[in-house]
Design an enzyme around this catalytic site. Structure first.
Site, PDB file in Angstrom:
ATOM      1  N   GLU A  94     -14.458 -20.573  47.538  1.00  0.00           N
ATOM      2  CA  GLU A  94     -13.605 -21.652  48.048  1.00  0.00           C
ATOM      3  C   GLU A  94     -12.189 -21.126  48.003  1.00  0.00           C
ATOM      4  OE1 GLU A  94     -14.594 -24.306  49.293  1.00  0.00           O
ATOM      5  OE2 GLU A  94     -16.635 -24.532  48.563  1.00  0.00           O
ATOM      6  N   CYS A  96      -5.619 -27.284  47.450  1.00  0.00           N
ATOM      7  CA  CYS A  96      -6.219 -26.430  48.482  1.00  0.00           C
ATOM      8  C   CYS A  96      -6.379 -27.185  49.787  1.00  0.00           C
ATOM      9  CB  CYS A  96      -7.575 -25.932  48.003  1.00  0.00           C
ATOM     10  SG  CYS A  96      -8.672 -27.268  47.507  1.00  0.00           S
TER      11      CYS A  96
END
Ligand code: NAP
Length: 672
Positions: A258, A297
């Site tokens: 990720e 993020c």
């Protein structure tokens, strides 16, 4: 000032920092407050302990046992979260940020606990999909099943979510029956260490299920085997370095990444400055820029607006940002705290300078540049030529920095949003379903999540930047190509899917779920008189037959009002390609089936809670005879008093042809 000593937890013991320890800075004061890391940490011993002690302990438990364990852990953390809040202010996070990280992490664990109980069996094998018919007579079948990986999951996490980042990986890992070694980012590992301490001190986890590395992981990745996996969250640069480790490549060790991404939000072409969508858009962008000081993020890095509205967007956003109170995160009035460290602040300023080569800064100042703490004002840029620009589409300034770009029409917006080369999330604020559909077709393949919001959903919407445990989190390309969460899908990353081929009896024994064609166990008494624990998988009764008469059909039609022509009009029914003439109602057959198989007296069956997979396979006419086979297919405990029994029900006619089939669900008491 004495430095906090941030320990690791290895093979059942706490290990203090030693040679190789790294300093950790207080984000608000800029002073070194702690240290973590120990070059002589026995990483081989940790892997051994996880594989030999943690794994077997977890795999003894069923999915439901593990789900109950998660629920207890989440409840324990929830009880002690104040201590986590207090410590976490030093990371620069505000109380609102704690709700995302700490409460969000605990909430994620609760959701996995609940999904484990509701959507997974009380066993050790998870069945993935339907039985596949591989043979004409059904004596050789196929099924996909998933079993726990027999190694250890190494979780390497980013600094921005010291609690959520751990728990969103830990919950599906433990539910899968796999032990974890958690390695948080050093900058905020003191918060993770406290959360791990709380979990270990609760005594809820079996020995070996959870270990912690504070500081570096040494050569741990070089010691992994095919049964182990790495789940990484962090920058694209670190991901590339770790996933190209030759040992990981050679042994095909699972590596989920990720990474960062250049997430975008599109103001729909329909959402002009006078619409509720325009205000909503500005609120969402401002929130995403300032929550966690932009260190998310999923934060919005690129703001796409119709060219005619660019100025209005810059004005409204600047106005809103100017009202955002920046400062000491522990002050309740503060809306944006500090970045995690001076190094992070310098990195953000350097990245902003790169963005500045292609865009003009239209909001933000140097107010905090000389402050000892890692504070910054939000920075908004305007890029006039987003088609020829490159850096605004590939430079992640991991802080409160975002760039506004104008688009000519929706296809232009789609081209620009896809220029990020793969993202975790893109949002579209629109009231127009046609806009939503066009974006999905043009941009779906480039994004892990597409978030649509408008006046109808805004009150209950969860926010552009919130990964939810129910929904998949991850994205293609730049975002890492990984996937996490998404309910039970997230658990599967820690299990092996295996295709099983064999006879119905073999499949029944493996999956713990009766497969049509397997041995039927004669019921010693009517199964409705037997408690949840007494009824056995495969236990079957066959009912007496019943003749269907024309009176039955007419009576049912009259009684229910269902006088559809196929039941009432011989000629009309014959003209229909499905029917030879007037036929019985499907619902009449279901009702007669219940009349044939129920045991009427009060007993352990508490309620019929539904039917699944109902199929009418052959018409039944007046004069035909039906009978029923009722078999226990699957049992799932639900609470302290009762559990769900799933019955396979087949109706056949006088020629032993199947006329209907379905699964019946009942709740059955544990005690008579
Ligand atoms: P990072 O510098 O890439 O570090 C990530 C993790 O990797 C840290 O735990 C770090 O540990 C570890 N690491 C670094 N080098 C390593 C090595 N050689 N061997 C083993 N581990 C190593 O990222 P970060 O600065 O912590 O986080 C910010 C980035 O994460 C941003 O780019 C952000 O977009 C991304 N992020 C992505 C997601 C997502 O879900 N996609 C979520 C949050 C953040 P140390 O700290 O000890 O070096």
């Amino acid at each position: 000032m004495t430095l906090l000593q941030i320990n690791s937890f290895a093979a059942g013991a706490w290990v203090a920092p030693n040679a190789g320890a790294r300093p950790i800075e207080n984000a608000v004061t800029g002073e070194v407050m702690a240290e973590a890391g120990n070059d002589s940490l026995d990483v081989a011993g940790m892997l051994y302990h996880a594989r030999k002690v943690g794994g077997p302990n977890l795999r003894k438990l069923t999915f439901h046992d593990r789900a109950r364990m998660l629920k207890a852990l989440a409840a324990h953390l929830d009880k002690h979260k104040k201590a986590l809040y207090d410590l976490s202010f030093a990371t620069g996070a505000t109380q609102a940020d704690h709700l995302i990280d700490i409460d969000g992490g605990i909430g994620t664990m609760f959701v996995f606990a609940s999904k484990g109980r509701r959507e997974m069996p009380d066993g050790h094998v998870y069945i993935d999909g339907e039985v596949e018919q591989l043979s004409r007579n059904g004596t050789f079948l196929g099924q996909h099943i998933c079993t726990s990986m027999q190694g250890v999951a190494v979780h390497i996490n980013a600094f921005n979510f010291p609690v959520w980042g751990m728990l969103e990986k830990l919950a599906p890992t433990l539910l899968a029956g796999v032990p974890a070694i958690v390695k948080p980012a050093t900058a905020t590992c003191y918060v993770t260490e406290l959360a791990v301490r709380l979990m270990l001190d609760s005594g809820i986890l079996p020995e070996g299920a959870l270990q912690l590395v504070s500081g570096g992981i040494g050569d741990m990745l070089d010691r992994l085997t095919l049964q182990d996996m790495v789940s990484f969250t962090g920058s694209a640069q670190t991901a590339l370095k770790l996933r190209s480790n030759p040992h990981i490549l050679k042994n095909s060790i699972r590596f989920v990444a990720e990474q960062d991404s250049l997430n975008a939000s599109i103001l729909g072409p329909d959402a002009g400055p006078d619409t509720p969508e325009f205000d909503l858009f500005i609120k969402e962008v401002q929130r995403e820029m300032t929550a966690k000081a932009g260190q998310k993020c999923t934060a919005i890095r690129r703001i796409l607006a119709p060219e005619s509205h660019v100025e209005a967007v810059i004005d409204a956003l600047s106005d809103r940002l100017s009202k955002t109170v920046i400062g000491d995160p522990s002050n309740p009035k503060t809306r944006m705290g500090a970045l995690v460290s001076g190094a992070q602040k310098r990195d953000v300023l350097a990245k902003a300078a790169i963005i500045g080569t292609e865009a003009t800064q239209v909001y933000g100042n140097n107010d905090f540049h000389d402050h000892k703490g890692a504070f910054l004002t939000p920075m908004v840029f305007h890029c006039e030529n987003p088609d020829s620009a490159e850096r605004v589409h590939d430079t992640e300034a991991f802080g409160p920095v975002s760039t506004v770009m104008g688009y000519r029409d929706l296809s232009h917006a789609i081209r620009l949003v896809n220029k990020g080369q793969g993202s975790l999330v893109a949002s579209v604020i629109t009231q127009d379903p046609a806009v939503a559909r066009e974006v999905v077709l043009g941009a779906g393949a480039y994004h892990g999540r597409l978030y649509f919001n408008n006046r109808d959903s805004m009150k209950e919407s969860t926010g552009h930047g919130s990964p939810l445990p129910h929904m998949v989190h991850g994205g293609p390309g730049r975002a890492g190509g990984g996937e996490e969460l998404g309910g039970v899908r997230g658990v599967m990353h820690y299990m092996q899917r295996t295709a099983i081929q064999g006879s119905p009896d073999i499949l029944t024994a493996i999956g713990g779920t009766w497969v049509d064609g397997a041995i039927e166990k004669p019921a010693p008494a009517h199964p409705f008189t037997r408690t949840f624990h007494e009824v056995q998988i495969g236990e079957t009764i066959h009912t007496d037959p019943r003749i269907i008469t024309r009176d039955d059909i007419e009576h049912f039609a009259d009684f229910t009002g269902d006088t559809f022509y196929a039941h009432m009009d011989e000629d009309a029914a014959k003209r229909n390609p499905f029917f030879p003439g007037r036929v019985a109602h499907g619902y009449l057959l279901l009702s007669f089936a219940a009349g044939l198989f129920v045991e009427p007296n009060e007993g352990p069956v508490l309620a019929n809670t539904g039917l699944d997979s109902l199929r009418f396979m052959k018409p039944v006419q007046a004069g035909d005879t039906i009978k029923v086979r009722l078999t226990v297919k699957m049992k799932t405990p639900r609470n302290e008093e009762y559990g769900e029994v799933r019955w396979h029900v087949t109706l056949t006619n006088q020629d032993a042809e199947k006329v209907a089939e379905y699964e019946l669900l009942t709740m059955n008491a544990y005690m008579r």
